[in-house]
Design a protein around this motif. Sequence first.
Motif, PDB file in Angstrom:
ATOM      1  N   GLU A   1      -7.614   4.942   2.248  1.00 30.62           N
ATOM      2  CA  GLU A   1      -7.850   3.726   1.213  1.00 30.62           C
ATOM      3  C   GLU A   1      -7.211   2.530   1.926  1.00 30.62           C
ATOM      4  O   GLU A   1      -7.777   1.706   1.916  1.00 30.62           O
ATOM      5  CB  GLU A   1      -7.427   4.206  -0.200  1.00 30.62           C
ATOM      6  CG  GLU A   1      -7.547   2.833  -1.268  1.00 30.62           C
ATOM      7  CD  GLU A   1      -9.353   2.556  -1.194  1.00 30.62           C
ATOM      8  OE1 GLU A   1      -9.334   1.416  -1.780  1.00 30.62           O
ATOM      9  OE2 GLU A   1     -10.145   3.466  -0.817  1.00 30.62           O
TER      10      GLU A   1
ATOM     11  N   ARG B   1      -9.113  -0.769   3.270  1.00 35.43           N
ATOM     12  CA  ARG B   1      -8.817  -2.178   2.695  1.00 35.43           C
ATOM     13  C   ARG B   1      -8.647  -3.164   3.832  1.00 35.43           C
ATOM     14  O   ARG B   1      -8.803  -4.304   3.574  1.00 35.43           O
ATOM     15  CB  ARG B   1      -7.777  -1.770   1.572  1.00 35.43           C
ATOM     16  CG  ARG B   1      -8.200  -1.201   0.383  1.00 35.43           C
ATOM     17  CD  ARG B   1      -7.191  -1.229  -0.905  1.00 35.43           C
ATOM     18  NE  ARG B   1      -6.420  -2.623  -0.839  1.00 35.43           N
ATOM     19  CZ  ARG B   1      -5.091  -2.429  -1.236  1.00 35.43           C
ATOM     20  NH1 ARG B   1      -4.395  -1.736  -1.394  1.00 35.43           N
ATOM     21  NH2 ARG B   1      -4.659  -3.595  -1.570  1.00 35.43           N
TER      22      ARG B   1
ATOM     23  N   GLU C   1      -8.658  -6.873   2.828  1.00 38.43           N
ATOM     24  CA  GLU C   1      -8.208  -6.844   1.521  1.00 38.43           C
ATOM     25  C   GLU C   1      -6.732  -6.316   1.280  1.00 38.43           C
ATOM     26  O   GLU C   1      -6.569  -6.261   0.113  1.00 38.43           O
ATOM     27  CB  GLU C   1      -9.051  -6.083   0.567  1.00 38.43           C
ATOM     28  CG  GLU C   1     -10.655  -6.597   0.572  1.00 38.43           C
ATOM     29  CD  GLU C   1     -11.386  -5.370  -0.065  1.00 38.43           C
ATOM     30  OE1 GLU C   1     -12.674  -5.603  -0.281  1.00 38.43           O
ATOM     31  OE2 GLU C   1     -11.058  -4.057  -0.439  1.00 38.43           O
ATOM     32  N   LEU C   2      -6.029  -6.251   2.351  1.00 38.55           N
ATOM     33  CA  LEU C   2      -4.722  -5.570   2.350  1.00 38.55           C
ATOM     34  C   LEU C   2      -3.747  -6.519   2.949  1.00 38.55           C
ATOM     35  O   LEU C   2      -3.574  -6.904   3.883  1.00 38.55           O
ATOM     36  CB  LEU C   2      -4.687  -4.373   2.860  1.00 38.55           C
ATOM     37  CG  LEU C   2      -3.486  -3.374   2.812  1.00 38.55           C
ATOM     38  CD1 LEU C   2      -3.069  -3.012   1.495  1.00 38.55           C
ATOM     39  CD2 LEU C   2      -3.607  -2.295   3.783  1.00 38.55           C
TER      40      LEU C   2
ATOM     41  N   CYS D   1       0.801  -1.498  -0.073  1.00 37.65           N
ATOM     42  CA  CYS D   1      -0.040  -0.057  -0.057  1.00 37.65           C
ATOM     43  C   CYS D   1       1.019   1.396   0.144  1.00 37.65           C
ATOM     44  O   CYS D   1       1.990   1.248   0.703  1.00 37.65           O
ATOM     45  CB  CYS D   1      -0.989   0.027   1.235  1.00 37.65           C
ATOM     46  SG  CYS D   1      -2.001   1.316   1.690  1.00 37.65           S
TER      47      CYS D   1
END
Length: 156
Positions: A51, A55, A60-61, A41
């Motif tokens: 963001e 996430r 989702e990260l 990221c």
Amino acid sequence: MLRAALWNAQGLRKDSVFVAVLEGPPNAPLSLTFKGKELECYLLNEFESVECIRRCMKGELKGCKVERKDLGEVLRSIGVPIVLLSEDGKDIDEVKIPKSFAVVLGSQHDVELPSDIEISLKVSVGPRSYLASHCISFLHYKLDATMGSEPRQRLS
């Protein structure tokens, strides 16, 4: 705070982990752990940072873990000395900081630790109240200087 903890002129800091413990409604507690050396990221600005947090909260990260842990649970599992940042602590220039440690600070006020949590040091970065992100940046500056890290590039 996330940007200050994990981002510098060279990109992501590989030597740091940032844990945010969210204890407000509606779904408290929630801890988000961001590992600089694994994080996929960019934190170039506040929008990208938000963001990344979004996430992370959705699972989702890569390089971020979400858990239902309160502050006490996080600190009990950390496994390194705990340094509390507080306005009434000892001046950071007058103490020896351990090589591996966790710094605990609040976003708007001093953190109230659970009674069973033992702190190693209580330090202060100055006589006034500062933004938490500024405290983190200042701590990185001091630690980089005292622990032999390469000097940072200057941004102009």
